[in-house]
Motif scaffolding. Structure first.
Motif, PDB file in Angstrom:
ATOM      1  N   GLU A  21       4.689 -10.937  29.408  1.00 19.23           N
ATOM      2  CA  GLU A  21       3.347 -11.512  29.245  1.00 19.23           C
ATOM      3  C   GLU A  21       3.373 -12.978  28.826  1.00 19.23           C
ATOM      4  O   GLU A  21       2.353 -13.642  28.778  1.00 19.23           O
ATOM      5  N   LYS A  22       4.563 -13.478  28.474  1.00 16.17           N
ATOM      6  CA  LYS A  22       4.649 -14.861  27.982  1.00 16.17           C
ATOM      7  C   LYS A  22       4.740 -15.820  29.169  1.00 16.17           C
ATOM      8  O   LYS A  22       4.846 -15.406  30.312  1.00 16.17           O
ATOM      9  N   GLY A  23       4.733 -17.115  28.844  1.00 18.77           N
ATOM     10  CA  GLY A  23       4.936 -18.113  29.883  1.00 18.77           C
ATOM     11  C   GLY A  23       3.725 -18.259  30.786  1.00 18.77           C
ATOM     12  O   GLY A  23       2.620 -17.843  30.464  1.00 18.77           O
ATOM     13  N   GLY A  79      22.412 -14.847  34.604  1.00 16.18           N
ATOM     14  CA  GLY A  79      23.113 -14.472  33.387  1.00 16.18           C
ATOM     15  C   GLY A  79      22.224 -13.862  32.317  1.00 16.18           C
ATOM     16  O   GLY A  79      22.653 -13.633  31.187  1.00 16.18           O
ATOM     17  N   HIS A  80      20.948 -13.612  32.644  1.00 14.38           N
ATOM     18  CA  HIS A  80      20.004 -13.034  31.675  1.00 14.38           C
ATOM     19  C   HIS A  80      19.335 -11.789  32.266  1.00 14.38           C
ATOM     20  O   HIS A  80      19.159 -11.687  33.471  1.00 14.38           O
ATOM     21  N   ASP A  81      18.966 -10.874  31.383  1.00 16.51           N
ATOM     22  CA  ASP A  81      18.335  -9.625  31.824  1.00 16.51           C
ATOM     23  C   ASP A  81      16.813  -9.680  31.758  1.00 16.51           C
ATOM     24  O   ASP A  81      16.141  -8.746  32.183  1.00 16.51           O
ATOM     25  N   GLU A  82      16.296 -10.751  31.192  1.00 16.14           N
ATOM     26  CA  GLU A  82      14.843 -10.879  31.029  1.00 16.14           C
ATOM     27  C   GLU A  82      14.300 -11.966  31.948  1.00 16.14           C
ATOM     28  O   GLU A  82      14.994 -12.933  32.245  1.00 16.14           O
ATOM     29  N   THR A  83      13.032 -11.809  32.343  1.00 21.09           N
ATOM     30  CA  THR A  83      12.350 -12.897  33.044  1.00 21.09           C
ATOM     31  C   THR A  83      11.936 -13.954  32.010  1.00 21.09           C
ATOM     32  O   THR A  83      11.951 -13.686  30.795  1.00 21.09           O
ATOM     33  N   PHE A  84      11.565 -15.132  32.491  1.00 14.67           N
ATOM     34  CA  PHE A  84      11.050 -16.174  31.594  1.00 14.67           C
ATOM     35  C   PHE A  84       9.854 -15.659  30.784  1.00 14.67           C
ATOM     36  O   PHE A  84       9.643 -16.060  29.649  1.00 14.67           O
ATOM     37  N   ALA A  85       9.058 -14.771  31.377  1.00 14.49           N
ATOM     38  CA  ALA A  85       7.846 -14.264  30.706  1.00 14.49           C
ATOM     39  C   ALA A  85       8.153 -13.239  29.613  1.00 14.49           C
ATOM     40  O   ALA A  85       7.288 -12.888  28.828  1.00 14.49           O
ATOM     41  N   MET A 134      10.951 -13.764  27.685  1.00  9.49           N
ATOM     42  CA  MET A 134      11.902 -14.498  26.861  1.00  9.49           C
ATOM     43  C   MET A 134      11.242 -15.258  25.714  1.00  9.49           C
ATOM     44  O   MET A 134      10.114 -15.729  25.857  1.00  9.49           O
ATOM     45  N   ASP A 135      11.971 -15.378  24.634  1.00 16.35           N
ATOM     46  CA  ASP A 135      11.557 -16.217  23.518  1.00 16.35           C
ATOM     47  C   ASP A 135      11.477 -17.673  24.001  1.00 16.35           C
ATOM     48  O   ASP A 135      12.347 -18.127  24.754  1.00 16.35           O
ATOM     49  N   LEU A 136      10.442 -18.404  23.578  1.00 14.97           N
ATOM     50  CA  LEU A 136      10.226 -19.778  24.055  1.00 14.97           C
ATOM     51  C   LEU A 136      11.415 -20.687  23.760  1.00 14.97           C
ATOM     52  O   LEU A 136      11.794 -21.523  24.584  1.00 14.97           O
ATOM     53  N   ALA A 137      12.032 -20.506  22.594  1.00 20.86           N
ATOM     54  CA  ALA A 137      13.181 -21.349  22.222  1.00 20.86           C
ATOM     55  C   ALA A 137      14.327 -21.169  23.215  1.00 20.86           C
ATOM     56  O   ALA A 137      14.962 -22.145  23.631  1.00 20.86           O
ATOM     57  N   LEU A 138      14.565 -19.927  23.634  1.00 22.68           N
ATOM     58  CA  LEU A 138      15.627 -19.651  24.600  1.00 22.68           C
ATOM     59  C   LEU A 138      15.251 -20.211  25.974  1.00 22.68           C
ATOM     60  O   LEU A 138      16.068 -20.826  26.662  1.00 22.68           O
ATOM     61  N   ASN A 145      13.350 -22.750  26.620  1.00 30.35           N
ATOM     62  CA  ASN A 145      13.499 -24.204  26.575  1.00 30.35           C
ATOM     63  C   ASN A 145      14.961 -24.635  26.633  1.00 30.35           C
ATOM     64  O   ASN A 145      15.294 -25.670  27.192  1.00 30.35           O
ATOM     65  N   GLN A 146      15.811 -23.821  26.046  1.00 28.20           N
ATOM     66  CA  GLN A 146      17.245 -24.131  25.993  1.00 28.20           C
ATOM     67  C   GLN A 146      17.897 -24.024  27.376  1.00 28.20           C
ATOM     68  O   GLN A 146      18.697 -24.865  27.762  1.00 28.20           O
ATOM     69  N   ILE A 147      17.550 -22.974  28.116  1.00 26.06           N
ATOM     70  CA  ILE A 147      18.209 -22.741  29.411  1.00 26.06           C
ATOM     71  C   ILE A 147      17.370 -23.193  30.601  1.00 26.06           C
ATOM     72  O   ILE A 147      17.867 -23.273  31.714  1.00 26.06           O
ATOM     73  N   GLY A 148      16.087 -23.471  30.350  1.00 27.65           N
ATOM     74  CA  GLY A 148      15.145 -23.719  31.443  1.00 27.65           C
ATOM     75  C   GLY A 148      15.223 -25.116  32.038  1.00 27.65           C
ATOM     76  O   GLY A 148      15.770 -26.049  31.455  1.00 27.65           O
TER      77      GLY A 148
END
Length: 195
Positions: A145-147, A158-164, A166-170, A172-175
């Motif tokens: 629901e985020k993003g 390399g991640h199991d979650e969508t941007f939506a 994900m925690d915003l800090a993460l 921003n770090q990988i995005g």
């Protein structure tokens, strides 16, 4: 130093404000009395960012940076790309755009994609650009629901979650946007050190 970020998005403005050097005063379009639609009529993400930054410098006289972002999908030959915000039509509706993307990928197993952000900085009439890319894949349905925009269907490599999800800090770090902003910040920090 006074710098304009060519955006009306207050969240984006706050996000970037926390990253840039303290000796830079950052203003948004509203702060300089710019309420018109800044043109975005170019054929590439980079050219759109440059067009926006140069428009503000030319018409308002401020040093400025602008960003443009697109989602590039391999199977769709780089589409929606520069047309990401209006992929499903001029109404610029994120839900419509996402639904059309999922429909256009129904028949394929190649779901590789990347988000690309280009920031164009027009400073003392000199132009610099910074590019951030985040590779990943398009999921078969929405998650989280985020993003905003295509975040619920984009899963970074390399991640199991969508941007939506994900925690915003993460994010921003990988995005893509975070990467481009970090390059801009490094550039501005180096300028500050020289003074």
């Amino acid at each position: 130093m006074l710098l304009v970020f060519a955006t009306n998005n207050q969240n984006k403005l706050k996000e970037v404000q926390t990253l840039i050097p303290e000796n830079i005063e950052l203003l948004g379009l509203k702060d300089i009395g710019c309420f018109e639609d800044v043109p975005e009529t170019k054929e590439t993400i980079e050219d759109n960012a440059i067009q926006k930054a140069e428009y503000i410098q030319t018409h308002y006289g401020y040093d400025c940076f602008a960003d443009d972002t697109g989602l590039e999908v391999d199977e769709l030959h780089g589409a929606p790309g520069v047309y990401s915000a209006r992929y499903a039509g001029p109404q610029r509706d994120a839900a419509d755009n996402t639904a059309l993307l999922l429909k256009n990928l129904e028949q394929t197993t190649n779901r590789n994609a990347q988000f690309k952000t280009v920031i164009a900085l027009s400073l003392n009439s000199k132009l610099s650009t910074f590019t951030g890319i985040c590779k990943g894949e398009i999921t078969t349905e929405k998650h989280g629901e985020k993003g905003f925009g295509y975040d619920p269907v984009f899963k970074p490599l390399g991640h199991d979650e969508t941007f939506a999800e994900m925690d915003l800090a993460l994010k921003n770090q990988i995005g893509h946007r975070g990467k481009a902003v970090n390059q801009l910040v490094d550039f501005l920090n180096k300028l500050s050190e020289k003074k």
